[in-house]
Motif scaffolding. Structure first.
Motif, PDB file in Angstrom:
ATOM      1  N   UNK A  18       0.862  -1.178   0.000  1.00  0.00           N
ATOM      2  CA  UNK A  18       0.000   0.000   0.000  1.00  0.00           C
ATOM      3  C   UNK A  18       0.897   1.226   0.000  1.00  0.00           C
ATOM      4  N   UNK A  19       0.791   2.032  -1.036  1.00  0.00           N
ATOM      5  CA  UNK A  19       1.551   3.279  -1.106  1.00  0.00           C
ATOM      6  C   UNK A  19       0.671   4.414  -0.598  1.00  0.00           C
ATOM      7  N   UNK A  20       1.287   5.300   0.186  1.00  0.00           N
ATOM      8  CA  UNK A  20       0.597   6.455   0.756  1.00  0.00           C
ATOM      9  C   UNK A  20       1.289   7.704   0.245  1.00  0.00           C
ATOM     10  N   UNK A  21       0.526   8.579  -0.396  1.00  0.00           N
ATOM     11  CA  UNK A  21       1.098   9.796  -0.952  1.00  0.00           C
ATOM     12  C   UNK A  21       0.429  11.043  -0.407  1.00  0.00           C
ATOM     13  N   UNK A  22       1.183  12.129  -0.415  1.00  0.00           N
ATOM     14  CA  UNK A  22       0.651  13.449  -0.100  1.00  0.00           C
ATOM     15  C   UNK A  22       0.926  14.352  -1.288  1.00  0.00           C
ATOM     16  N   UNK A  23      -0.090  15.077  -1.717  1.00  0.00           N
ATOM     17  CA  UNK A  23       0.002  16.028  -2.824  1.00  0.00           C
ATOM     18  C   UNK A  23      -0.266  17.419  -2.263  1.00  0.00           C
ATOM     19  N   UNK A  24       0.535  18.393  -2.690  1.00  0.00           N
ATOM     20  CA  UNK A  24       0.369  19.768  -2.217  1.00  0.00           C
ATOM     21  C   UNK A  24       0.529  20.710  -3.408  1.00  0.00           C
ATOM     22  N   UNK A  25      -0.471  21.569  -3.632  1.00  0.00           N
ATOM     23  CA  UNK A  25      -0.400  22.516  -4.746  1.00  0.00           C
ATOM     24  C   UNK A  25       0.748  23.499  -4.507  1.00  0.00           C
ATOM     25  N   UNK A  26       1.575  23.676  -5.515  1.00  0.00           N
ATOM     26  CA  UNK A  26       2.710  24.599  -5.424  1.00  0.00           C
ATOM     27  C   UNK A  26       2.223  26.048  -5.475  1.00  0.00           C
ATOM     28  N   UNK A  27       2.835  26.885  -4.656  1.00  0.00           N
ATOM     29  CA  UNK A  27       2.581  28.334  -4.654  1.00  0.00           C
ATOM     30  C   UNK A  27       1.105  28.677  -4.465  1.00  0.00           C
ATOM     31  N   UNK A  28       0.422  27.895  -3.633  1.00  0.00           N
ATOM     32  CA  UNK A  28      -1.013  28.094  -3.456  1.00  0.00           C
ATOM     33  C   UNK A  28      -1.339  29.454  -2.841  1.00  0.00           C
ATOM     34  N   UNK A  29      -0.557  29.877  -1.862  1.00  0.00           N
ATOM     35  CA  UNK A  29      -0.797  31.182  -1.238  1.00  0.00           C
ATOM     36  C   UNK A  29      -0.661  32.303  -2.267  1.00  0.00           C
ATOM     37  N   UNK A  30       0.341  32.197  -3.123  1.00  0.00           N
ATOM     38  CA  UNK A  30       0.531  33.206  -4.165  1.00  0.00           C
ATOM     39  C   UNK A  30      -0.666  33.219  -5.122  1.00  0.00           C
ATOM     40  N   UNK A  31      -1.160  32.042  -5.466  1.00  0.00           N
ATOM     41  CA  UNK A  31      -2.335  31.937  -6.335  1.00  0.00           C
ATOM     42  C   UNK A  31      -3.526  32.643  -5.689  1.00  0.00           C
ATOM     43  N   UNK A  43      -8.702  25.845  -8.329  1.00  0.00           N
ATOM     44  CA  UNK A  43      -7.487  25.034  -8.453  1.00  0.00           C
ATOM     45  C   UNK A  43      -7.626  23.741  -7.657  1.00  0.00           C
ATOM     46  N   UNK A  44      -8.174  23.838  -6.445  1.00  0.00           N
ATOM     47  CA  UNK A  44      -8.385  22.640  -5.625  1.00  0.00           C
ATOM     48  C   UNK A  44      -9.354  21.673  -6.300  1.00  0.00           C
ATOM     49  N   UNK A  45     -10.454  22.203  -6.813  1.00  0.00           N
ATOM     50  CA  UNK A  45     -11.441  21.358  -7.493  1.00  0.00           C
ATOM     51  C   UNK A  45     -10.848  20.729  -8.751  1.00  0.00           C
ATOM     52  N   UNK A  46     -10.098  21.517  -9.501  1.00  0.00           N
ATOM     53  CA  UNK A  46      -9.482  21.027 -10.727  1.00  0.00           C
ATOM     54  C   UNK A  46      -8.500  19.900 -10.429  1.00  0.00           C
ATOM     55  N   UNK A  47      -7.675  20.091  -9.408  1.00  0.00           N
ATOM     56  CA  UNK A  47      -6.707  19.056  -9.035  1.00  0.00           C
ATOM     57  C   UNK A  47      -7.425  17.792  -8.567  1.00  0.00           C
ATOM     58  N   UNK A  48      -8.416  17.943  -7.705  1.00  0.00           N
ATOM     59  CA  UNK A  48      -9.144  16.780  -7.203  1.00  0.00           C
ATOM     60  C   UNK A  48      -9.803  16.011  -8.343  1.00  0.00           C
ATOM     61  N   UNK A  66      -6.189  22.295   3.908  1.00  0.00           N
ATOM     62  CA  UNK A  66      -5.580  23.349   3.093  1.00  0.00           C
ATOM     63  C   UNK A  66      -5.548  22.944   1.640  1.00  0.00           C
ATOM     64  N   UNK A  67      -4.340  22.928   1.078  1.00  0.00           N
ATOM     65  CA  UNK A  67      -4.172  22.542  -0.320  1.00  0.00           C
ATOM     66  C   UNK A  67      -3.515  21.173  -0.463  1.00  0.00           C
ATOM     67  N   UNK A  68      -3.645  20.336   0.571  1.00  0.00           N
ATOM     68  CA  UNK A  68      -3.051  18.999   0.548  1.00  0.00           C
ATOM     69  C   UNK A  68      -4.114  17.918   0.359  1.00  0.00           C
ATOM     70  N   UNK A  69      -3.701  16.863  -0.353  1.00  0.00           N
ATOM     71  CA  UNK A  69      -4.539  15.693  -0.574  1.00  0.00           C
ATOM     72  C   UNK A  69      -3.750  14.445  -0.226  1.00  0.00           C
ATOM     73  N   UNK A  70      -4.436  13.453   0.339  1.00  0.00           N
ATOM     74  CA  UNK A  70      -3.849  12.138   0.580  1.00  0.00           C
ATOM     75  C   UNK A  70      -4.278  11.230  -0.556  1.00  0.00           C
ATOM     76  N   UNK A  71      -3.333  10.417  -1.022  1.00  0.00           N
ATOM     77  CA  UNK A  71      -3.619   9.437  -2.061  1.00  0.00           C
ATOM     78  C   UNK A  71      -3.226   8.063  -1.523  1.00  0.00           C
ATOM     79  N   UNK A  72      -4.143   7.106  -1.584  1.00  0.00           N
ATOM     80  CA  UNK A  72      -3.864   5.728  -1.206  1.00  0.00           C
ATOM     81  C   UNK A  72      -3.869   4.886  -2.468  1.00  0.00           C
ATOM     82  N   UNK A  73      -2.784   4.160  -2.687  1.00  0.00           N
ATOM     83  CA  UNK A  73      -2.643   3.336  -3.884  1.00  0.00           C
ATOM     84  C   UNK A  73      -2.449   1.873  -3.463  1.00  0.00           C
TER      85      UNK A  73
END
Length: 146
Positions: A18-31, A43-48, A66-73
């Motif tokens: 089981x792989x566990x990942x974390x995804x975080x949008x780059x420069x989200x505060x600037x966006x 951006x969050x909806x588009x990424x999801x 925030x702008x982080x997502x967990x991915x379970x593979x």
């Protein structure tokens, strides 16, 4: 957490990885600061949406905060998970989203780790977060493994 418990039980029963990942949008505060919170929300909806469409039906993605997502593979070795997330990064880079009639370019950084049988999910997430931090430190828009 519910998906993790299901996958953890399956892993312990079948011995599959089981792989566990974390995804975080780059420069989200600037966006958010530049284009406003509506653009950040888009951006969050588009990424999801992109991640959900690109993953297998057995995979899981959930907003972590925030702008982080967990991915379970499930059934995925960590090296293969790194390739999956890198492929997702390339797909996101190729697909801009529109906000107020303008193309908006978004990237994300990711960290991935292998879940170790018997550990708490928080421990695996800490390792994934360390790998995510390394990806950000190395220049963003990449996936690192821990």
């Amino acid at each position: 957490m519910q998906a993790f418990e299901t996958e953890r039980a399956r892993l312990e029963r079948d011995g599959r990885p089981l792989a566990v990942g974390l995804i975080d949008i780059d420069n989200f505060k600037k966006l958010n600061d530049t284009l406003g919170h509506a653009a950040g929300d888009e951006a969050l909806k588009s990424l999801a949406r992109l991640v959900q469409q690109a993953l297998r039906p057995v995979d899981h993605v959930a907003r972590f905060g925030g702008e982080e997502f967990v991915v379970l593979l499930p059934g995925t070795e960590v090296a293969d998970a790194q390739q999956v997330l890198t492929r997702l990064q390339r797909q996101l880079t190729a697909s801009l989203f529109m906000h107020d009639g303008k193309d908006v370019f978004v990237t994300f950084s990711a960290g991935v780790t292998a879940y170790r049988p018997g550990e708490r999910i928080e421990v695996a997430l800490e390792r994934a977060d360390e790998a995510l931090y390394e990806a950000k430190h190395q220049g963003k828009n990449r996936t690192c493994v821990n």
